[in-house]
Enzyme design. Structure first.
Site: not given
Ligand code: UD1
Length: 429
Positions: A22-23, A126, A131, A316, A408
């Site tokens: 995904k990233n 999230c 952030r 993560d 997600r």
């Protein structure tokens, strides 16, 4: 809202195909904004975040097709997706779209580089700390963009184009590295990015940019050099396997015991995490075609970890490793250095019987002999999958609520786990 029901106690045995990351897919998709040619990405995972970014790109005028068709095929595992930003019709990324996923803020880089302007809502994503976006703003300013923030929007302008410069990141940021690297590809002259993120997804993006005609070198080291070019073209590029999904399933097997091959996984993308899994008592075999993880008989050993930028232990995977440590034979310390407030899973793991106390940025986990199933709540993407790992080893039934967080980032989680003998099912409402 969908939930996941798990009955714990079974070992995992078999094989699990690892999806595209995904990233990596998200910044690669955003790179399509840099060219009027077609960017073809294969091994794109089918995830809610990918769908959401497709909508956001569509709003800017990006056309897409999946495996030659206009609409996504629900059942396809690894999809080939074509993105074509022939005409950018809108340089504004509105709040309604950006607030749902932080990475969508990253469109600011390609848009200002190619179009000379971008208006992008401050991001959501999230709830794992504040952030901020200061590094993106400082970095784009260093490349000559004029930036102001008003009413929740970042306005960036560079009517005569961006200009190469040296920028030293005061803090390692994956997103800001992606954005400045993309923006610099179309800047006049040379850009040198120091203290850049070294994550494999940055390398994957740099390779794609080079296939599009960019001149990027040094990705994967702290210094990235970009020599700007006038235009980029389309290209075809492969999304790397998801190292976070890989680590998650490795930790799940270490938790339940058993023997699983993680097909297509690449060990070099997550050595720090694999070493921690080995220290915890699992046997990890690096194969050409994937990674084999086994734990037979021996108990789980306590291991201390500290999250760090790549190549350190990834933030993560912190929640998942904590899930594993809840059943270790002793005390472990888990320290989070990347994000503040990334311990929301602690409270939920406690509902399953875990013994964890927080001391600043460190969680002290005293392993227990047994966890007991309970209803729990997913709070963010990675936290939610730590509850699944704990549930797989808990006695009785665990129901994880709010699993839209899982959707997600984890493709077909329940199918992949139940294919290896776990009792995991989705309860749809
Ligand atoms: C990416 C990953 C996310 C992962 C994180 C760290 C994607 C889509 N997401 O997120 O899964 O957890 O890297 O590996 O790839 N920061 C600032 N100012 C900024 C930007 C960041 O202070 O302008 C701080 C953040 O608050 C955080 C740290 O830098 O404390 C690292 O964040 P960053 O690497 O930017 O994370 P993301 O790119 O958002």
């Amino acid at each position: 809202m969908d939930r996941i029901r798990i009955v714990g106690g079974n070992e995992l045995n078999g094989s699990i195909p690892i999806s595209g990351a995904k990233n990596a897919a998200l910044p690669l998709m955003i790179a399509s904004l840099l060219t009027d040619g077609t960017l073809t990405l294969d091994n794109v995972p089918h995830l809610a975040d990918v769908e959401q970014l497709t909508r956001i790109l569509g709003n800017h005028g990006v056309d897409y097709s999946v495996n030659g068709r206009r609409e996504a095929q629900d059942s396809a595992y690894a999809r080939t997706v074509n993105f074509t930003a022939k005409n950018i019709v809108d340089t504004t990324a509105p709040y309604e779209l950006v607030s749902r996923m932080r990475a969508s803020f990253w469109v600011i880089g390609p848009l200002v580089a190619r179009m000379g302007e971008a208006r992008v809502s401050l991001p959501g994503g999230c709830a794992i700390g504040t952030r901020p976006v200061n590094l993106f703003i400082d970095g784009l300013r260093a490349l000559g963009a004029e930036i102001d923030i008003e009413q929740g929007y970042v306005n960036a302008r560079a009517p005569r184009g961006l200009v190469g410069n040296r920028y030293v990141f005061p803090k390692v940021s994956v997103g800001a590295t992606h954005v400045l690297m993309m923006a610099a590809t179309l800047a006049r002259g040379q850009t040198v990015l120091e203290n850049a993120a070294r994550e494999p997804e940055v390398v994957n993006l740099a390779e794609c940019l080079n296939a599009m005609g960019a001149r990027v070198s040094g990705a994967g080291t702290p210094t990235i050099v970009v020599d700007g070019v006038a235009t980029l073209s389309g290209a075809t590029h492969h999304v790397i396997p998801d190292r976070i999904e890989t680590g998650t399933y490795a930790m799940a097997v270490a938790m339940t015991g058993g023997d699983v091959i993680l097909e297509g996984a690449r060990a070099e993308l997550l050595e720090a995490a694999l070493e921690a899994v080995e220290q915890a008592g699992a046997e990890v075999t690096r194969l050409n075609s994937g990674i084999r993880v086994r734990r037979n008989g021996a108990g789980i050993r306590p291991v201390d970890i500290t999250t760090e930028p790549f190549p350190g232990f990834p933030t993560d995977l912190q929640a998942q490793f904590m899930g594993l440590m809840t059943r270790a034979g002793g005390r472990s310390r888990i320290t989070e250095t990347i994000f503040e407030n990334r311990f929301m899973h602690v409270q939920e793991l406690a509902r399953l019987g875990a013994k964890i106390t927080l001391s600043g940025q460190t969680a002290i986990v005293d392993g227990v002999e047994r966890l007991r199933g309970a209803p729990v709540m997913a709070t963010d993407l990675r936290a939610s999958v730590s509850l699944v790992i704990a549930g797989l080893a808990a006695e009785g039934e665990t129901v994880v609520n709010r699993i839209y967080h899982l959707d997600r980032g984890f493709e077909r989680l329940e199918e992949k786990l139940s294919g290896c003998g776990a009792v995991v099912e989705r309860l749809s409402e």
